[in-house]
Structures are given as C-alpha cells and as structure tokens.
Design a protein around this motif. Structure first.
Motif, PDB file in Angstrom:
ATOM      1  N   ALA A 125     -21.106  61.340 133.351  1.00 18.95           N
ATOM      2  CA  ALA A 125     -21.409  61.638 132.188  1.00 18.95           C
ATOM      3  C   ALA A 125     -20.884  60.875 130.954  1.00 18.95           C
ATOM      4  N   LEU A 126     -21.326  59.933 130.326  1.00 14.25           N
ATOM      5  CA  LEU A 126     -20.698  59.211 129.259  1.00 14.25           C
ATOM      6  C   LEU A 126     -21.266  59.519 128.065  1.00 14.25           C
ATOM      7  N   GLY A 127     -20.480  60.009 126.946  1.00 17.87           N
ATOM      8  CA  GLY A 127     -21.006  60.342 125.539  1.00 17.87           C
ATOM      9  C   GLY A 127     -21.367  59.195 124.939  1.00 17.87           C
ATOM     10  N   ALA A 128     -22.218  59.196 123.660  1.00 18.57           N
ATOM     11  CA  ALA A 128     -22.601  58.113 123.049  1.00 18.57           C
ATOM     12  C   ALA A 128     -21.714  57.322 122.488  1.00 18.57           C
ATOM     13  N   ASP A 129     -20.413  57.880 121.789  1.00 18.13           N
ATOM     14  CA  ASP A 129     -19.363  57.193 121.554  1.00 18.13           C
ATOM     15  C   ASP A 129     -18.841  56.180 122.571  1.00 18.13           C
ATOM     16  N   ALA A 132     -20.994  53.502 123.152  1.00 19.87           N
ATOM     17  CA  ALA A 132     -20.795  52.427 122.064  1.00 19.87           C
ATOM     18  C   ALA A 132     -19.640  51.570 122.382  1.00 19.87           C
ATOM     19  N   ARG A 133     -18.509  51.920 122.449  1.00 19.65           N
ATOM     20  CA  ARG A 133     -17.390  51.202 122.708  1.00 19.65           C
ATOM     21  C   ARG A 133     -17.523  50.218 124.055  1.00 19.65           C
ATOM     22  N   LEU A 134     -18.178  50.638 124.913  1.00 28.51           N
ATOM     23  CA  LEU A 134     -18.455  49.655 125.938  1.00 28.51           C
ATOM     24  C   LEU A 134     -19.322  48.692 125.533  1.00 28.51           C
ATOM     25  N   ALA A 135     -20.479  49.260 125.020  1.00 28.81           N
ATOM     26  CA  ALA A 135     -21.453  48.031 124.331  1.00 28.81           C
ATOM     27  C   ALA A 135     -20.758  46.873 123.528  1.00 28.81           C
ATOM     28  N   VAL A 136     -19.952  47.240 122.467  1.00 24.17           N
ATOM     29  CA  VAL A 136     -19.372  46.379 121.791  1.00 24.17           C
ATOM     30  C   VAL A 136     -18.302  45.332 122.552  1.00 24.17           C
ATOM     31  N   ARG A 137     -17.499  45.919 123.474  1.00 23.51           N
ATOM     32  CA  ARG A 137     -16.755  44.887 124.275  1.00 23.51           C
ATOM     33  C   ARG A 137     -17.608  44.072 125.213  1.00 23.51           C
ATOM     34  N   ALA A 138     -18.834  44.471 125.390  1.00 23.21           N
ATOM     35  CA  ALA A 138     -19.700  43.634 126.304  1.00 23.21           C
ATOM     36  C   ALA A 138     -20.210  42.510 125.564  1.00 23.21           C
ATOM     37  N   HIS A 147     -27.387  56.302 120.138  1.00 23.26           N
ATOM     38  CA  HIS A 147     -27.199  57.446 119.310  1.00 23.26           C
ATOM     39  C   HIS A 147     -28.631  58.085 119.415  1.00 23.26           C
ATOM     40  N   GLY A 148     -29.505  57.620 119.817  1.00 19.14           N
ATOM     41  CA  GLY A 148     -30.889  58.127 119.561  1.00 19.14           C
ATOM     42  C   GLY A 148     -31.439  57.837 118.324  1.00 19.14           C
ATOM     43  N   GLU A 158     -17.285  47.550 115.706  1.00 20.87           N
ATOM     44  CA  GLU A 158     -16.176  48.637 116.377  1.00 20.87           C
ATOM     45  C   GLU A 158     -16.825  49.462 117.289  1.00 20.87           C
ATOM     46  N   GLY A 159     -18.003  49.872 117.065  1.00 19.60           N
ATOM     47  CA  GLY A 159     -18.486  50.694 118.080  1.00 19.60           C
ATOM     48  C   GLY A 159     -18.142  52.366 117.900  1.00 19.60           C
TER      49      GLY A 159
END
Length: 310
Positions: A125-129, A132-138, A147-148, A158-159
C-alpha cells in the motif's frame, strides 16, 4: 499468491487506475512555509478520462511494456526497487482514454496507474505522497492526480504538497476546447515558464483568493483566479484564439476560463448550481463552433460521465 521480497504478498497480477485532468486552475511559483520558492500547480480534475494498468510479475529484473509506454515502464521499475524487489520484473500493460499531448495528464496517469499496479501485485500500500515522488522520478515533472479530487497546491517537479487547500474544488461545469487540433505538446521538452518578478508577486494574492474560494465554495472567485492564471500562462505558452475564447466565455456568462499550462486545451467554467448554466453552455458552444473551435468535451468536475451540449 506467493511471498515476495520484504514479506509482501505477490499476486498473479496487480491493477492500478487513475483519472486524468483538464489542465490547471492555477500554476506558478509559490513560497513554502519557510519562504523558499517552488514551482506549483492546482489541478482541475477530469473524471471522465483515465488510465488503467495491469502488472504481471515475472522472474528477472526486466519490465516489458509496449513501446509507447516507456515512462510507465520506468515507473514500474522504480516502484519495484522502492519495495526492495530488485530481482523482480514483469509485464506491464496500460490502456488510456486520455488524449495525448493536450495537457490532460496522459503521461502522469500512465505512470501513476503503473505504480499502483506494481504495488497492488505485491500487496503493498503506497500513499499518495510516495506515489508522487516515484512519478516525478519517472518523468521529471508530474501533476497531482495521485491525490484524487483533493485540492492541493502541488510542487510538480518535486512531488510534494505545498499546501492542502481543501477536500475538493467547488463543483464546476467545464466546456473544453482544443485550441490547436493536431498539435501536441511534450511536457518534458517544454521549458519551465520563465516568470518575471511581477508575475511571481501576482501568484501570492491569487493563491490566497483560491484558498478562500475553496474554503467557502465560491465558484465565481475560483473562476477569477483561473482566468488570471490563464492570462499569465498566455505569455509563456500562448493559446490560439485565446482572446476570442475569453470573450465568448464572458458574453455567455461563464465564471471564467482555465488552461492547460503545458498543453493546448482551454476550459470555459460554469457553475452547475446555477439554473441558467444549461442555456449558457449551449450559447458558448454555438459561438465556439462559429469560430471553428467546436467543444471537444463537456463535463462536471464532480461527476464521471460526459455531459451533452443542449
């Protein structure tokens, strides 16, 4: 199910889904609590389009994916590594109904759906934060769709969330126009806006106005903020027929307009609680058609079905 690295429960496949957006209500440069400046944005939800990902784990560290989903593959790999699954790979498929290159979050949606699918496949279970950090890295820059419908001022490079503005924006009815049919904007290749000092100072009161609009549910005030942000954006990524579209919005009684700050769509904003909105939307749609820019979409931000122009 079998036990994976770090004790996670690995399934035959994992599923991830996320809705797209329709550009931004506000985008610019904003201070954090310590006074440091960050690029940030407030996303306009669009729940009628989405990306869906399925991840099937496989031995080895290779993630396979269709050629046009390479950012999603990078996100899947980063997610596996973040879970400590460095020797795990798999096959990722992504399906999306989000138009590409218009500024509606197609890339970020693919990435977020992939992250969620990988996590789901391994019982994590990954939280939105963290998403977000993984998305910015990608993909270098992201938006806040993980965050819906929460209204957040989001630092897209920065995410992290600069400010939680409220549980949601006031409900809006949006008439969407693609101002440059056939043209595509690559968000990563698009240079960040070089805001001048006047613009940076202008974002401060706009942030305060938006905060108040969300707190008291004032859609008209939100429309004023969105229009001001759209005008600033026009200096950095000009939209064809911007003035004509804005004049149509004003004449039809819209609350204002908003834009994709890294795309080609413009949204005319209406208050769905106003009984005159049906007539006003139809009037605006007819006038847009007259200038050769028929609406591409018509939706409510608090609903998941396409609406029809009467």
């Amino acid at each position: 199910m079998r036990l994976g690295t770090r004790g996670t429960q690995q399934k035959e496949h994992g599923f991830g889904q996320v809705n797209g957006h329709h550009g931004e209500i506000l985008q610019g440069i904003f201070p954090d609590d310590a006074g440091r400046l960050h690029r940030g944005l407030v996303t306009l939800p669009c729940n009628i389009v989405s990306s869906t990902a399925v991840f099937r784990p496989a031995p080895g560290n290779l993630v396979t994916v269709p050629d046009d989903k390479l950012k999603a593959a990078e996100a899947a790999r980063l997610t596996l590594d973040s879970l400590g699954l460095h020797d795990q790979g798999g096959h990722l498929t992504v399906e999306s109904t989000i138009p590409v290159g218009l500024g509606m979050g197609s890339s970020t949606a693919d990435v977020v759906a992939a992250i969620r699918a990988v996590a789901d496949a391994h019982g994590a279970a990954l939280g939105a934060d963290e998403v977000a950090r993984l998305a910015v890295r990608a993909e270098t820059a992201s938006d806040s769709i993980m965050h819906g419908d929460l209204a957040v001022l989001f630092a897209q490079r920065e995410g992290n969330v600069l400010e939680h503005l409220g549980p949601a924006l006031p409900p809006l009815e949006v008439l969407s126009v693609n101002t440059a049919p056939g043209a595509l904007v690559d968000t990563v290749k698009q240079p960040p806006a070089d805001y001048d000092e006047w613009e940076i100072q202008a974002f401060r009161p706009l942030r305060g106005m938006l905060r108040r609009a969300i707190r008291i549910g004032d859609a008209a005030l939100l429309g004023r903020v969105a229009t001001a942000s759209a005008r600033i954006s026009q200096r950095h990524l000009p939209k064809p027929a911007f003035e004509e579209i804005n004049a149509i919005a004003t004449s039809a009684g819209a609350l204002g307009i908003q834009v994709a700050h890294s795309g080609t769509v413009v949204g005319l904003l209406f208050d769905p609680r106003n009984p005159a909105t049906v007539r006003r939307v139809a009037e605006a749609a007819a006038k847009l058609d007259d200038i050769g820019l028929p609406p591409a979409l018509h939706f409510r931000t608090d609903a998941a079905e396409v609406r029809h122009v009467a």
